[in-house]
Design a protein around this motif. Structure first.
Motif, mmCIF file in Angstrom:
data_model
loop_
_atom_site.group_PDB
_atom_site.id
_atom_site.type_symbol
_atom_site.label_atom_id
_atom_site.label_comp_id
_atom_site.label_asym_id
_atom_site.label_seq_id
_atom_site.Cartn_x
_atom_site.Cartn_y
_atom_site.Cartn_z
ATOM 1 N N UNK A 23 0.938 -1.361 0.076
ATOM 2 C CA UNK A 23 0.101 -0.189 0.001
ATOM 3 C C UNK A 23 0.930 1.230 -0.126
ATOM 4 N N UNK A 24 1.937 1.219 0.678
ATOM 5 C CA UNK A 24 2.693 2.448 0.917
ATOM 6 C C UNK A 24 3.666 2.742 -0.242
ATOM 7 N N UNK A 25 4.022 1.695 -0.811
ATOM 8 C CA UNK A 25 4.736 1.754 -2.058
ATOM 9 C C UNK A 25 4.143 2.461 -3.122
ATOM 10 N N UNK A 107 -8.706 5.058 1.629
ATOM 11 C CA UNK A 107 -8.473 4.559 2.698
ATOM 12 C C UNK A 107 -8.375 2.885 2.465
ATOM 13 N N UNK A 108 -7.345 2.293 2.930
ATOM 14 C CA UNK A 108 -6.990 1.070 2.670
ATOM 15 C C UNK A 108 -7.074 0.324 4.099
ATOM 16 N N UNK A 137 -11.087 0.698 0.610
ATOM 17 C CA UNK A 137 -11.079 -0.628 0.234
ATOM 18 C C UNK A 137 -10.327 -1.810 1.234
ATOM 19 N N UNK A 138 -10.946 -2.764 0.722
ATOM 20 C CA UNK A 138 -10.309 -3.971 1.873
ATOM 21 C C UNK A 138 -9.027 -4.477 1.319
ATOM 22 N N UNK A 139 -7.931 -4.971 1.929
ATOM 23 C CA UNK A 139 -6.906 -5.632 1.683
ATOM 24 C C UNK A 139 -7.015 -6.960 2.547
ATOM 25 N N UNK A 140 -6.887 -8.045 2.101
ATOM 26 C CA UNK A 140 -7.275 -9.221 2.895
ATOM 27 C C UNK A 140 -5.942 -9.535 3.787
ATOM 28 N N UNK A 320 -0.620 -3.569 -2.882
ATOM 29 C CA UNK A 320 -0.319 -2.663 -4.216
ATOM 30 C C UNK A 320 -1.695 -2.462 -4.946
ATOM 31 N N UNK A 321 -2.245 -3.622 -5.105
ATOM 32 C CA UNK A 321 -3.441 -3.788 -6.184
ATOM 33 C C UNK A 321 -4.654 -3.073 -5.360
ATOM 34 N N UNK A 322 -4.954 -3.197 -4.239
ATOM 35 C CA UNK A 322 -6.016 -2.225 -3.381
ATOM 36 C C UNK A 322 -5.686 -1.053 -3.367
ATOM 37 N N UNK A 323 -4.395 -0.540 -3.158
ATOM 38 C CA UNK A 323 -4.273 0.965 -3.262
ATOM 39 C C UNK A 323 -4.525 1.469 -4.775
#
Length: 407
Positions: A23-25, A107-108, A137-140, A320-323
């Motif tokens: 996410x940060x990247x 927001x992730x 978004x949700x990241x599992x 990365x995908x969620x962001x």
């Protein structure tokens, strides 16, 4: 320009920080993002405005790599259930006002079933209130591997690798003695037996353990259990058994309910422990051989020294995908893994409506459990094997691994 906010929730794992890295990247690389914030202790931290600016802290590849090998939740976690907005809008109004204050456009939330409940409620609230400039978004994340609509969950592969390794090592220890002995190992899993099933991988290099595997998906019979143990003791002197913490009887009651009333967490889940200890006493009384119980407990989710490289890689990709999806205007979904093939192992990332995931549990298919309920099938082994592949380089100082701390 907008800011990106990320938070972690629920039980920690060896891979949840890899998702945070992803996410940060993405946030740091996007020219339309000014600041990347992390909220301490999940949704509680947002409500309390405990925000950490991550731009400087995670600006170099070395910091990101060290964070990836650090277990647990670097931002801290929580187990808080948001009220439904139909009951009270206070929490939702406060969260949105804080998002406005910090200019949060994206927001992730990284977490499991209960965290996806938060994503669902927040994204639905925004949709119904026509708040279109905040994407959620949700990241599992969950070592339990019980999220719907994804082939497997970040953190599970590393926990499975630890469990398989541990059972293999337990077998080496137990097999040195000639006296009959039973070792019962309790594995996490309240309503889904994925982690306990992964113990089967302890056998893949020729070790015998576990000899018996009991998942919570099938009713557990104490009489059947004793029969299985006696039969195994007739074949060998050392018997190693894997049991889910959430094994239940024919009536659907946890077998440990008879010991004491169980308290519940904020989401109404019973707090479990003691299945292996309970069975230890039964074996001691009914069979009379040497017996011990082992509870793997927290070690299952914090053993980054034996993390799966495949798991860490996928976890980072999902972050990365969620962001990416949120920054492109997507909201109300979770990034998920779709398995394309097992041999060779191939997957792709897709985005699933959050209401299909929140507050639901994916259990082990019954066809992957032996009819007798005391082992798993080859299909389960084939499913599990790709998820534990590869080892990460681990940075050591003074003989122990180094961990990254955000605060």
């Amino acid at each position: 320009m907008k800011n990106l906010l990320v938070a972690q929730s629920g039980g920690p794992s060896a891979a949840i920080n890899a998702t945070l890295c992803g996410v940060v990247e993405k946030g740091l690389a996007d020219k339309n993002i000014d600041k990347v914030y992390g909220a301490q202790n999940g949704i509680i931290g947002i409500l309390a405005e405990r925000m950490v600016e991550l731009n400087a802290l995670l600006s170099n590849p070395q910091s990101l790599q060290l964070l990836c090998q650090t277990p647990s939740s670097a931002l801290g976690s929580c187990r808080m259930k948001l009220s439904h907005w139909e009951e009270s809008t206070f929490e939702f109004e406060k969260i949105i006002s804080i998002f406005r204050k910090y200019n949060i456009g994206y927001f992730i939330y990284i977490g499991g079933n209960d965290s996806m409940d938060t994503v669902h409620k927040l994204s639905e609230y925004c949709r119904l209130r026509k708040i279109n400039d905040i994407c959620i978004m949700g990241a599992p994340k969950t070592i339990d591997n019980d999220l719907m609509e994804t082939d497997h969950c970040p953190g599970f592969g590393s926990a499975a690798k630890y469990i398989a390794t541990t059972f293999s090592e337990i077998a080496c220890d137990c097999n040195v003695y000639a006296l009959p002995a039973v070792t019962i190992v309790e594995v996490m899993g309240r309503d889904a037996g994925w982690l306990t099933a992964s113990s089967v991988l302890g056998r893949i290099n020729g070790d015998s353990a576990p000899d018996l595997i009991y998942l919570c998906e099938k009713p557990f019979s104490v009489d059947g259990f004793l029969r299985d143990v006696r039969e195994k003791l007739g074949e060998k002197h050392a018997v190693v058994i894997a049991v889910s913490e959430g094994i239940k009887n024919e009536a659907g009651e946890y077998i440990t309910d008879c010991l004491q009333d169980r308290t519940t967490d904020a989401f109404g889940h019973k707090i479990l422990a003691g299945a292996a200890k309970y069975l230890e006493e039964i074996v001691r009384q009914e069979i009379g051989c040497k017996v011990r119980s082992v509870e793997l407990n927290l070690m299952q989710r914090c053993a980054s020294h034996v993390a799966s490289a495949a798991d860490i890689y996928e976890s980072r990709l999902l972050g990365m995908a969620a962001a990416d999806y949120a920054m492109a205007g997507g909201s109300g979904k979770m990034a998920a893994i779709k398995r394309i093939s097992t041999k060779p192992y191939q997957f792709e990332i897709e985005f699933v409506e959050i209401e299909k995931i929140a507050n639901q549990v994916k259990t082990v298919p019954l066809k992957w459990i032996h009819e007798q309920g005391n082992d798993v099938t080859q299909e389960m082994i084939d499913y599990l094997l790709p998820l534990i592949q590869g080892e990460l380089p681990c940075t050591y100082e003074n003989g122990v691994p180094v961990h990254f701390r955000l605060f």
